[in-house]
Design a protein around this motif. Structure first.
Motif, PDB file in Angstrom:
ATOM      1  N   PHE A 646       2.943   4.805 -33.780  1.00 36.47           N
ATOM      2  CA  PHE A 646       3.483   4.192 -32.138  1.00 36.47           C
ATOM      3  C   PHE A 646       5.028   4.657 -32.732  1.00 36.47           C
ATOM      4  O   PHE A 646       5.840   5.230 -32.916  1.00 36.47           O
ATOM      5  N   VAL A 647       5.202   5.093 -30.923  1.00 36.59           N
ATOM      6  CA  VAL A 647       6.445   5.682 -30.844  1.00 36.59           C
ATOM      7  C   VAL A 647       7.172   4.586 -29.664  1.00 36.59           C
ATOM      8  O   VAL A 647       6.871   4.638 -28.805  1.00 36.59           O
ATOM      9  N   ASN A 648       8.739   4.939 -30.167  1.00 38.24           N
ATOM     10  CA  ASN A 648       9.341   4.049 -29.498  1.00 38.24           C
ATOM     11  C   ASN A 648      10.545   4.732 -28.593  1.00 38.24           C
ATOM     12  O   ASN A 648      11.640   4.627 -29.375  1.00 38.24           O
ATOM     13  N   ASP A 649      10.392   5.459 -27.554  1.00 38.17           N
ATOM     14  CA  ASP A 649      11.560   6.283 -27.123  1.00 38.17           C
ATOM     15  C   ASP A 649      11.864   5.535 -25.614  1.00 38.17           C
ATOM     16  O   ASP A 649      11.742   4.379 -25.949  1.00 38.17           O
ATOM     17  N   ASP A 650      12.276   6.013 -25.536  1.00 40.74           N
ATOM     18  CA  ASP A 650      13.780   5.540 -24.272  1.00 40.74           C
ATOM     19  C   ASP A 650      12.752   4.997 -23.503  1.00 40.74           C
ATOM     20  O   ASP A 650      13.855   4.068 -22.417  1.00 40.74           O
ATOM     21  N   ARG A 651      11.956   5.126 -23.301  1.00 37.47           N
ATOM     22  CA  ARG A 651      10.910   4.870 -22.109  1.00 37.47           C
ATOM     23  C   ARG A 651       9.976   3.773 -22.395  1.00 37.47           C
ATOM     24  O   ARG A 651       9.187   3.277 -22.169  1.00 37.47           O
ATOM     25  N   GLY A 652      10.176   2.861 -23.597  1.00 35.41           N
ATOM     26  CA  GLY A 652       8.971   2.261 -24.255  1.00 35.41           C
ATOM     27  C   GLY A 652       7.931   2.382 -25.489  1.00 35.41           C
ATOM     28  O   GLY A 652       8.523   4.070 -25.805  1.00 35.41           O
ATOM     29  N   ALA A 653       6.934   1.862 -25.532  1.00 35.53           N
ATOM     30  CA  ALA A 653       6.279   1.934 -26.660  1.00 35.53           C
ATOM     31  C   ALA A 653       5.329   2.644 -26.036  1.00 35.53           C
ATOM     32  O   ALA A 653       4.033   2.672 -25.444  1.00 35.53           O
ATOM     33  N   CYS A 654       4.442   4.254 -27.257  1.00 35.04           N
ATOM     34  CA  CYS A 654       3.445   4.043 -26.687  1.00 35.04           C
ATOM     35  C   CYS A 654       2.962   4.589 -28.050  1.00 35.04           C
ATOM     36  O   CYS A 654       2.904   4.786 -29.273  1.00 35.04           O
ATOM     37  N   LEU A 655       1.710   4.810 -28.214  1.00 34.31           N
ATOM     38  CA  LEU A 655       0.654   5.433 -29.032  1.00 34.31           C
ATOM     39  C   LEU A 655       0.335   6.768 -28.887  1.00 34.31           C
ATOM     40  O   LEU A 655      -0.061   6.886 -27.831  1.00 34.31           O
ATOM     41  N   VAL A 656       0.618   7.284 -29.979  1.00 33.76           N
ATOM     42  CA  VAL A 656       0.276   8.910 -30.474  1.00 33.76           C
ATOM     43  C   VAL A 656      -0.984   9.179 -31.730  1.00 33.76           C
ATOM     44  O   VAL A 656      -0.850   8.741 -32.731  1.00 33.76           O
ATOM     45  N   VAL A 657      -2.099  10.075 -30.991  1.00 31.53           N
ATOM     46  CA  VAL A 657      -3.067  10.413 -31.857  1.00 31.53           C
ATOM     47  C   VAL A 657      -3.081  11.230 -32.206  1.00 31.53           C
ATOM     48  O   VAL A 657      -2.873  12.164 -30.573  1.00 31.53           O
TER      49      VAL A 657
END
Length: 809
Positions: A646-657
Motif C-alpha cells: 500500500f502506498v499513500n502518496d500525495d494523491r491518496g492511497a493505492c495498491l501496488v502489486v
C-alpha cells in the motif's frame, strides 16, 4: 557542505542503528503524532422524489452538530458515484433515512457503515431513537448558556408553497422522537422566533437563522473551490432541493433562484447577493455562478449576476451542479482541541498504545449526556519507531478496508477508517484516552484480496524474502539499492564466501555514486570498508574458518561458533589441531548466513530496492504496509505475486502489486497475473498499479512489447484526485538504473518526475518513457498511447529531453 563526522572502524550495533544506512535496532517503541477532534460527518440517503424522506433528512441534520455539512444522496444514484463523492467529501459514515432495501444497501457500503447496537448499518426511518450513538452536542450548547450570538429561529406555515425550499434553507427540528421533541423545546425556549406569513418576505440567511445555525455552533467549513452564485430550483422537485442542499453543505455561498419565477425568492436573492462577500482565492477574482442540473439560466438571473459583479473582481460562469458536490475541505471547528501526543508502544502481538486526551471545552456541560456524544477523532501519526516490521499504527487510506481496521480501536468504536497518516475513529467526546492497536500489514492485504475474490497466503519464497529484507534493514534500508552491497552479498553467498580483502575489492569496483561524500556524511573509514562492516553488523554475513582437511583433501568451511582447539572434518570426520591448520595456511572468510544462497539473494534484492522506492513515495516516509511472496488462488488457478504494498502518496492511497526478476526475463504469465489482480482490486474501488522490478540494465524486446500492451489497456481513474479518464494503469517499470540511485541524488527517479513529488502515477509515466519508449498520448477519442520504435529508443535508455541519462557503474 555537510559537516563531516568521524567514526572509528569498530562500529557497534547501537551506532549503526542511528545511521540511515542501516536498520533500526530493537529499542523501546514510541509513537508520536497529533489528535484532532471534529464533528462526525454523515451522508444521508433519501428516497428519490420524496419530500417526506428529504424532510426526515433535514430534521435529523438540523438536530446534529455540523448538520449543515451533511451531504444528501438519493437512493437511485450509482453506488460508485456515491462512494467517490463520500470519499472526496470526507464523509465518515452513510445512514439511510428510509427502511427500503435499496437505501439500506447504499448505507451498507464497505467503509461507510455506522454500526449500531446490532452490528448492522444504522437506518433512521421511523426509528430515529435507535440512533442513540449519533445524537448531537446541540443539547450541551443549549445547557451551556452560551449559544450562538444572534441566532433566531424561523417558522412558517406548512401550507406555504415555498415550505420545502424554506426547510432546506433554514432547517427544521422534527418531533418524531422524544429526543427531537426535547431539542425543539430547548431551542424554542432559548432563541427568539421569526414568523413568516404567507406571501411575506424571507429573512436573509447569513448563518444566523434556523436550527441549522444552532447545530453549526462554532463549526465552519469551506469548499475546495469556494464560489458564490445562484442555483436554479423548483420547490416542488426534491431533486433540485437536494442539489441546493449539497452546494451549501460543501461551503459554496449559494442562494436559490426559483423556476418558475417567484417574487419572494427573487427579492431574497437580490438582497443576499448585495451583502454576500464574493470569494477571492490567492488574489484572483472570485466567481458568480449560475448552477443548474438541466435548465438554462433565465435572463433575469444572468442580469442580476452581471449587475452584482464588479469589473475586474468577479467573473460570471455557468456551471453544472453535480461536479461541485465532489469538492470540499474538511469540517473545522473553533472548539476542536488539537494536541501533540507521544506514547510508548506496549509490546505484544500486535503492539498497542494508549493516548491520553485532555479535557476540552467542546462540550461545556456534560451532565446527563452519557452514551450519545460521539465525535470523530483523527489520530495523525508523525513518526513511529521500533514497533516491528510490517506493523503500523497508520492505516491505509482505503475505504473498503475499514472493517479490517475496526479491531485496531479497542474503544468499540462504531466507525473506524484509515487515512494516509493515521486513522479516524468515532469515540465519546468525554473520553480520557484512546487505546489503539497496531495494524498488521498482511492482515489488511489479505482482507482486500479476499474481498476481490482471492485466497491469499504467504508462500515459502515469501518467508525467505521477508527474512532477507528484515536482515537488510527492512523497507526503509537503502542497502539493497547499493551496487556495492549487491556484489559483496553475491560473492559472500558462494559456498566458500570471500576473505575481507576480496569483499572490500568487490565493493570498491561497484561503489558508483554511493561513495560520493555529498550523498551521506563522510565516514571515518572508506566506503568499501563501511559496506562490509555494515553487513557484518547486521549479521547477514558471518565469519568462517576455511582450511583443507589433510586426510581427505577436501576444502572445509567452519562457522566461528564451531571453531575449537581441534577441528573435525565435515566429510571424513578426521580431527586435526587448529594450530596446525593455521600454520598450513587456514584463514578466515566471510559468507552469508546459512541457507541464504545466491538464488534467494538475487531474487530478493530487486524486490527490497523496490520497497525502498515505494516507501519514498509515501508521504509519511517511514511506514509501508507490504507483504512478500503472496500465493493467490482464484477459480482453481494458483500463482504467486512477489510483492504487494500500500502506498499513500500525495494523491491518496493505492495498491501496488509487483513482480521481481533477478537476471531472468519476464514471462507472459508474470504480467497477465498482475493484470488479473489489478482489475479485481480496481473493481472494489481501490486504485491499483502493477510494477516490474528487474536487476537487468535494460529489458528485452519481448518484455518491452508485453509491457507496452499492458499500458495500452485504458482504465478509468478510480480516485477523483487522480483524474477521471487518465492512464493510471501505466506500469511501474524499474530496472537497475532506477533502483540503484541514491534518493538524495538529483538523478533519482522520484526527483526526475518533478521536484520531489510523491506520485505513483507520475513515476509510472516517467518509467514508461525511460524503459518502454513512451512518446506521449495519442488521440484522446481513441484513447491510445504513442510509442517510439524500439530501435530508435532502446529499452533502458532515457528520453533525450528533458532528463539526462542515468549512468550506473
Amino acid at each position: 557542505m555537510m559537516k563531516q563526522r568521524r567514526r572509528s572502524p569498530g562500529w557497534s550495533c547501537e551506532q549503526l542503528s542511528s545511521s540511515i544506512w542501516g536498520v533500526r535496532m530493537s529499542r523501546e517503541g514510541r509513537v508520536s503524532g497529533r489528535v484532532e477532534l471534529r464533528p462526525v460527518r454523515l451522508g444521508l440517503v433519501v428516497e428519490p422524489n420524496s419530500h417526506q424522506s428529504l424532510r426526515r433528512a433535514v430534521e435529523f441534520a438540523s438536530a446534529c452538530w455540523g448538520g449543515r455539512t451533511f451531504p444528501i444522496f438519493e437512493a437511485d444514484e450509482d453506488p460508485r458515484s456515491v462512494r467517490e463523492a463520500c470519499t472526496a467529501l470526507g464523509v465518515d459514515a452513510v445512514v439511510s433515512c428510509e427502511e427500503a432495501q435499496t437505501e439500506v444497501n447504499l448505507a451498507a457500503m464497505e467503509g461507510f457503515r455506522w454500526m449500531g447496537l446490532r452490528s448492522s448499518p444504522i437506518v433512521l426511518g421511523e426509528h430515529s431513537d435507535r440512533l442513540v450513538d449519533l445524537r448531537t452536542v446541540s443539547s450541551a450548547v443549549l445547557r451551556s448558556g452560551r449559544p450562538t450570538a444572534g441566532v433566531q429561529l424561523v417558522k412558517w406555515d406548512d401550507s406555504d408553497p415555498l415550505s420545502p425550499l424554506l426547510r432546506v434553507l433554514y432547517g427544521q427540528i422534527g418531533a418524531n422522537t422524544t429526543y427531537e421533541r426535547g431539542i425543539a423545546t430547548s431551542i424554542g425556549e432559548t432563541f427568539a422566533t421569526i414568523e413568516i406569513g404567507l406571501g411575506e418576505a424571507l429573512p436573509i440567511d447569513r448563518g444566523r437563522f434556523g436550527p441549522l445555525a444552532v447545530g453549526m455552533w462554532r463549526v465552519h467549513h469551506q469548499s475546495a473551490t469556494r464560489e458564490a452564485g445562484a442555483a436554479i430550483v423548483n420547490a416542488d422537485m426534491p431533486h433540485d432541493l437536494v442539489r441546493l442542499w449539497n452546494l451549501r453543505a460543501i461551503g459554496h455561498l449559494v442562494i436559490p433562484w426559483a423556476d418558475p419565477p417567484d417574487p419572494r425568492i427573487e427579492e431574497y436573492a437580490r438582497a443576499h447577493l448585495a451583502i454576500a462577500p464574493v470569494p477571492e482565492w490567492g488574489g484572483e477574482p472570485g466567481f458568480l455562478c449560475a448552477f443548474s442540473p438541466t435548465r438554462d439560466a433565465p435572463d433575469s438571473l444572468m442580469e442580476l449576476l452581471r449587475a452584482t459583479a464588479t469589473e475586474g473582481r468577479t467573473v460570471i460562469s455557468w456551471l453544472d451542479l453535480q461536479p461541485h458536490v465532489h469538492l470540499s475541505a474538511p469540517i473545522q471547528t473553533d472548539l476542536t482541541s488539537v494536541f501533540d501526543v507521544s506514547a510508548e508502544a506496549v509490546a505484544g502481538r500486535p503492539p498497542s498504545i494508549r493516548i491520553p486526551l485532555p479535557r476540552t471545552d467542546l462540550v461545556p456541560d456534560q451532565r446527563g449526556m452519557d452514551g450519545w456524544q460521539y465525535g470523530a477523532f483523527r489520530v495523525t501519526i508523525h513518526s513511529e519507531r521500533d514497533i516491528g516490521e510490517r506493523v503500523s499504527f497508520r492505516g491505509p487510506g482505503v475505504r473498503p478496508l475499514s472493517p479490517a481496521l475496526r479491531w485496531a480501536a479497542s474503544t468499540s468504536s462504531p466507525m473506524v477508517r484509515g487515512v494516509g497518516d493515521g486513522i479516524v475513529l468515532a469515540a465519546k467526546v468525554d473520553e480520557d484516552h484512546l487505546a489503539l492497536s497496531a495494524i498488521d500489514s498482511f492482515m489488511i492485504i489479505d482482507r482486500l484480496l479476499t474481498a476481490a475474490g482471492f485466497k491469499a497466503r504467504i508462500g515459502d519464497a515469501g518467508r525467505w524474502s521477508g527474512r532477507i529484507v528484515d536482515l537488510l534493514g527492512g523497507a526503509g534500508s537503502s542497502l539493497a539499492c547499493q551496487p556495492a552491497v549487491r556484489e559483496v552479498l553475491d560473492l559472500a553467498a558462494r559456498p566458500r564466501g570471500g576473505n575481507p580483502h576480496e569483499l572490500r575489492s568487490a565493493a570498491a569496483r561497484h561503489k558508483g555514486m554511493w561513495a560520493d561524500p555529498s550523498v551521506f556524511w563522510r565516514r571515518g573509514v572508506d566506503y568499501e570498508t563501511w559496506v562490509v562492516g555494515a553487513l557484518a553488523a547486521q549479521r547477514i554475513i558471518e565469519s568462517a574458518l576455511s582450511y583443507t582437511c589433510p586426510t581427505c583433501g577436501l576444502p572445509q568451511t567452519i562457522t566461528a561458533e564451531r571453531v575449537g582447539p581441534t577441528l573435525r572434518c565435515n566429510d571424513c570426520e578426521a580431527e586435526t589441531p587448529l594450530s596446525l591448520q593455521i600454520v598450513n595456511g587456514a584463514g578466515w572468510r566471510l559468507r552469508t548466513r546459512q541457507l541464504i544462497d545466491q538464488r534467494r539473494l538475487r531474487s530478493t534484492l530487486p524486490v527490497a530496492a523496490s520497497l525502498r522506492m515505494l516507501l519514498d513515495l509515501c508521504r509519511d516516509s517511514d511506514t509501508l504496509h507490504y507483504a512478500l511472496g503472496v500465493v493467490l488462488e482464484i477459480d482453481g488457478q494458483t500463482f504467486e505475486i512477489d510483492f504487494v504494498a500500500f502506498v499513500n502518496d500525495d494523491r491518496g492511497a493505492c495498491l501496488v502489486v509487483g513482480e521481481g526478476k533477478a537476471r531472468n526475463s519476464l514471462e507472459e504469465a508474470d504480467i497477465s497475473n498482475l493484470e488479473v489482480v489489478q482489475e479485481a482490486i480496481r473493481a472494489l474501488g481501490v486504485e491499483c498499479f502493477i510494477a516490474i522490478a528487474s536487476s537487468k540494465d535494460k529489458l528485452d524486446r519481448d518484455e518491452v512489447l508485453r509491457l507496452r500492451a499492458a499500458a495500452d489497456r485504458f482504465l478509468f481513474g478510480i480516485q477523483p484526485s487522480r483524474g477521471q479518464g487518465s492512464y493510471t494503469n501505466m506500469p511501474l517499470v524499474l530496472t537497475k538504473g532506477s533502483l540503484t540511485v541514491p534518493s538524495q541524488n538529483e538523478l533519482h527517479p522520484i526527483r526526475a518526475t518533478g521536484g520531489f513529488r510523491r506520485d505513483v502515477a507520475a513515476l509510472a509515466h516517467w518509467t514508461c518513457e525511460r524503459e518502454l519508449g513512451l512518446d506521449g498520448y495519442g488521440d484522446w477519442t481513441t484513447r491510445t498511447l504513442n510509442w517510439k520504435p524500439i530501435d530508435a529508443h532502446p529499452a533502458g535508455s532515457d528520453p533525450p529531453d528533458p532528463e539526462p541519462p542515468v549512468e550506473v557503474r
